[in-house]
Structure formats: C-alpha cells, structure tokens
Write an enzyme that holds these catalytic residues in place. Structure first.
Site, mmCIF file in Angstrom:
data_model
loop_
_atom_site.group_PDB
_atom_site.id
_atom_site.type_symbol
_atom_site.label_atom_id
_atom_site.label_comp_id
_atom_site.label_asym_id
_atom_site.label_seq_id
_atom_site.Cartn_x
_atom_site.Cartn_y
_atom_site.Cartn_z
ATOM 1 N N GLU A 159 -7.397 4.189 7.114
ATOM 2 C CA GLU A 159 -7.267 5.516 6.987
ATOM 3 C C GLU A 159 -8.951 6.878 6.737
ATOM 4 O O GLU A 159 -9.081 7.740 6.393
ATOM 5 C CB GLU A 159 -6.003 6.150 6.386
ATOM 6 C CG GLU A 159 -4.496 5.940 7.630
ATOM 7 C CD GLU A 159 -3.322 6.078 6.452
ATOM 8 O OE1 GLU A 159 -3.181 5.830 5.635
ATOM 9 O OE2 GLU A 159 -2.379 5.019 7.407
ATOM 10 N N HIS A 210 -9.807 0.659 4.318
ATOM 11 C CA HIS A 210 -8.664 0.969 5.048
ATOM 12 C C HIS A 210 -8.706 1.732 5.944
ATOM 13 O O HIS A 210 -9.452 2.646 5.848
ATOM 14 C CB HIS A 210 -7.421 1.656 4.297
ATOM 15 C CG HIS A 210 -5.837 1.516 5.016
ATOM 16 N ND1 HIS A 210 -5.529 2.295 6.201
ATOM 17 C CD2 HIS A 210 -5.040 1.578 4.437
ATOM 18 C CE1 HIS A 210 -4.578 2.378 6.349
ATOM 19 N NE2 HIS A 210 -3.531 1.251 5.792
ATOM 20 N N GLY A 269 1.395 2.112 10.325
ATOM 21 C CA GLY A 269 2.555 3.556 10.144
ATOM 22 C C GLY A 269 3.424 3.407 11.722
ATOM 23 O O GLY A 269 3.866 5.029 11.872
ATOM 24 N N GLU A 271 -5.297 -5.594 9.957
ATOM 25 C CA GLU A 271 -4.482 -3.937 10.288
ATOM 26 C C GLU A 271 -4.955 -3.065 11.737
ATOM 27 O O GLU A 271 -5.931 -2.285 12.054
ATOM 28 C CB GLU A 271 -4.616 -2.749 8.927
ATOM 29 C CG GLU A 271 -4.273 -3.914 8.168
ATOM 30 C CD GLU A 271 -4.074 -2.675 6.993
ATOM 31 O OE1 GLU A 271 -2.381 -2.809 6.902
ATOM 32 O OE2 GLU A 271 -4.229 -2.073 6.715
ATOM 33 N N LYS A 280 0.166 4.530 0.065
ATOM 34 C CA LYS A 280 -0.773 5.029 0.161
ATOM 35 C C LYS A 280 -0.490 6.634 -0.764
ATOM 36 O O LYS A 280 -0.378 6.093 -2.008
ATOM 37 C CB LYS A 280 -0.472 5.580 1.202
ATOM 38 C CG LYS A 280 -0.184 4.843 2.654
ATOM 39 C CD LYS A 280 -0.110 4.317 4.071
ATOM 40 C CE LYS A 280 0.068 3.310 4.960
ATOM 41 N NZ LYS A 280 -0.321 3.962 5.745
ATOM 42 N N ASN A 334 0.843 -1.070 -0.013
ATOM 43 C CA ASN A 334 -0.108 0.026 -0.245
ATOM 44 C C ASN A 334 0.466 1.030 0.139
ATOM 45 O O ASN A 334 1.816 1.263 1.120
ATOM 46 C CB ASN A 334 -0.716 -0.124 0.902
ATOM 47 C CG ASN A 334 -1.883 1.346 1.639
ATOM 48 O OD1 ASN A 334 -2.096 2.246 0.614
ATOM 49 N ND2 ASN A 334 -2.834 1.557 2.886
HETATM 50 C C1 PEP Z 1 -1.339 0.022 5.785
HETATM 51 O O1 PEP Z 1 -1.260 1.123 5.287
HETATM 52 O O2 PEP Z 1 -2.205 -0.723 5.606
HETATM 53 C C2 PEP Z 1 -0.120 -0.866 6.633
HETATM 54 C C3 PEP Z 1 0.553 -1.890 7.625
HETATM 55 O O3 PEP Z 1 0.824 0.048 7.001
HETATM 56 P P1 PEP Z 1 2.201 0.382 7.758
HETATM 57 O O4 PEP Z 1 2.505 -1.439 6.702
HETATM 58 O O5 PEP Z 1 3.144 1.550 7.413
HETATM 59 O O6 PEP Z 1 2.497 0.260 9.008
#
Ligand code: PEP
Length: 297
Positions: free
Chosen positions: A133, A131, A217, A211, A49, A47
C-alpha cells in the site's frame, strides 16, 4: 543448522542467466520440504493499517495482542502513526511496536513524516517498510515508493539507527498469472537494493514479509504450496546473493488474508516462518494465528 542445496548453489548462481537461476530456484522449491532444516523462531505481525477509527477501540485491540502466547513466537504490532504512542507500554507479553513507515532523513523539516530517531527515543525497536500500500498498489494516488527508496535508502537509514526492519515484498496478480519465474523475478528486484544492508546487518535485524498483492485484503490466500514454493525460492536466492547463513536464519513471513482457519496449513510449510496479518489482526483470532505457527515449529 544446515540448508542443504543452498550452499551448493551459492557460487554458480551469480554467473548463471536469470532464467537458469530461476529454474534452479524452482528445482529447489520442489524439494524444499526435505531441504529446510533451520530452527527459526516464528514471528507474527499485526498490521492495523489505518484502523481503528476511534482510539477508544485501542484497549480492545491491545487485549487481542496481549492474549497471544509469545513463549514460542515473536509478535509485533503496526498501529496507525497517530496511535503508536497510545500503544506504547501497553503490551504485557513482549509484543513489539513497529510503525508502518519511516522517513529516511531524520528529524527536521519533513512534514507528516516519522523519523527513526523518534522511534529510538520512544524505545521502538522495529519498523515495517515496503508494504504494497506504500508501493502504490490499490490505486492510491500517492507517489509510489521505489524498490531503491525502500530497500536501500529507508532500510539503510533505519538499520543505521539501530531499528530492525520488516521488509514487505510481493507481486501483483498480473505477475503471478505469468507463473513462478516471473514472481521470483519481480520479488528479486524488490530485494536486490537490500543486499548490501542484509550482509552488513545480519539476519536477526531483518524480517522479510512475502505478501502477494492479490491476496492482501481480498480473502484470497496463497495456497500452502504457493507460499512454500515462493518462500523456498526466495531463501535460495538470498543464500546465493547474501549468504547461506543469512538465508538459513532470516525469517520469511507470509502475508495475505491469513486467518485462524488457514494458518495451520500455511504454518506447516517449512519455509513459512510466520505471518504478517492485516484484517485478522483486528480480531481475537490473531492469538489463534500465533498459536498455530508456534505449534507447527
Ligand atoms: C497486510 O496488510 O499486510 C495484510 C496481509 O492484510 P490482510 O491480512 O488483511 O490481507
């Protein structure tokens, strides 16, 4: 392949109280190392982003993806909407494009949106939805997408157009701090609106990305035990509420600060079928994450 224990729970769980169901989930998760026997092809997503800042960096990022050995692992990439078309046809190893969002009403007067019809036209076969976000986490002042909008309206719309879906779910830190029962309760609410679509579509059209919000992040990764316990419990809930066959076959990815260092231990967990990777998907180590899960399964 058989998922022992799931079948035996399939009937009664619907009539049990939620608390009893979660207790059953916990019981199964404690024994899940021995119970999960399905052979699921691993899948890792990158991802990106809202990165990179310059399209001039795309060849470098695409090279990281093309460095992945996909002979034993599926790979998909979620570029920023502006860059999706610039990545089309650039993957040499079968890696798939998966936009980071979709609308739910098709083409027309929907400023700023992306339609499944446009994805189909571009040969895109996968889309990421849900997601955190986009669910309003991290204080973004955008309207939150509800569980129903994501797991019913958007999921149903994408599937109806023939697009496969990566559905991201996961709990925030205050929920995790209340323990596994609350984590499951929270994630189940995110999955419930999807049940009819899961039943109709089948497991090969769906990937679930678990997640935990507190790990995205942050550099804080769920422990392998936490990931396994949660994945196993989610799988058991799916067995009871979708079907044992669906639960057995559907791939559940872990997402949250996954990297080349922690991927081997997480990959060793029987109910971890892959990763959704944010930060590390912008680096060459993404190929090591793919290699880790391919080696473990
Ligand atoms: C994500 O954005 O789905 C994610 C898992 O980010 P990160 O690996 O940076 O924690």
């Amino acid at each position: 392949a058989e998922v022992t224990g799931v079948q035996t729970c399939a009937l009664p769980i619907c009539s049990l109280s939620l608390r009893a169901a979660f207790a059953a989930a916990m019981l199964r998760s404690r024994f899940s190392r021995a119970l999960s026997t399905a052979a699921r092809r691993p899948i890792v997503g990158g991802n990106w982003k809202c990165n990179p800042a310059s399209a001039s960096k795309l060849p470098e990022l695409i090279a990281n993806i093309n460095a992945c050995d996909t002979s034993k692992c599926d790979v998909y990439v979620c570029p920023t909407p502006l860059h999706v078309a610039l990545c089309t046809g650039k993957f040499t190893n079968g890696a798939q494009l998966a936009p980071q969002n979709a609308n739910f009403a098709g083409c027309g007067a929907y400023t700023g949106e992306m339609a499944a019809e446009q994805m189909v036209d571009m040969g895109i076969k996968w889309c990421l939805i849900g997601h955190s976000e986009r669910r309003g986490e991290f204080g973004l002042p955008t309207p939150k997408e509800s569980n129903e909008l994501i797991a019913d309206t958007k999921l149903g719309y994408l599937l109806s157009k023939g697009i496969n879906v990566i559905l991201a779910i996961g709990e925030p830190l205050p929920v995790r701090e209340q323990g596994i029962d609350k984590v499951l309760e929270f994630c189940v609410e995110q999955l419930k609106p999807a049940v009819a679509h899961f039943k109709a579509a089948g497991a090969d059209k769906i990937v679930i990305a678990y997640e935990p919000v507190w790990s995205i992040g942050t550099g804080v990764t769920a422990s392998p035990e936490q990931a396994q316990e949660t994945h196993a419990a989610l799988r058991m809930w799916l067995a009871a509420n979708v079907s044992p066959a669906f639960a057995d076959a559907v791939r559940i990815q872990y997402g949250g600060s996954a990297n080349a260092k922690n991927a081997p231990d997480l990959s060793a967990q029987p109910d971890v079928d892959g990763f959704l990777v944010g930060g590390a998907s912008l680096k060459p180590e993404f190929a090591d994450i793919v290699a880790a899960i391919a080696a473990a399964k």
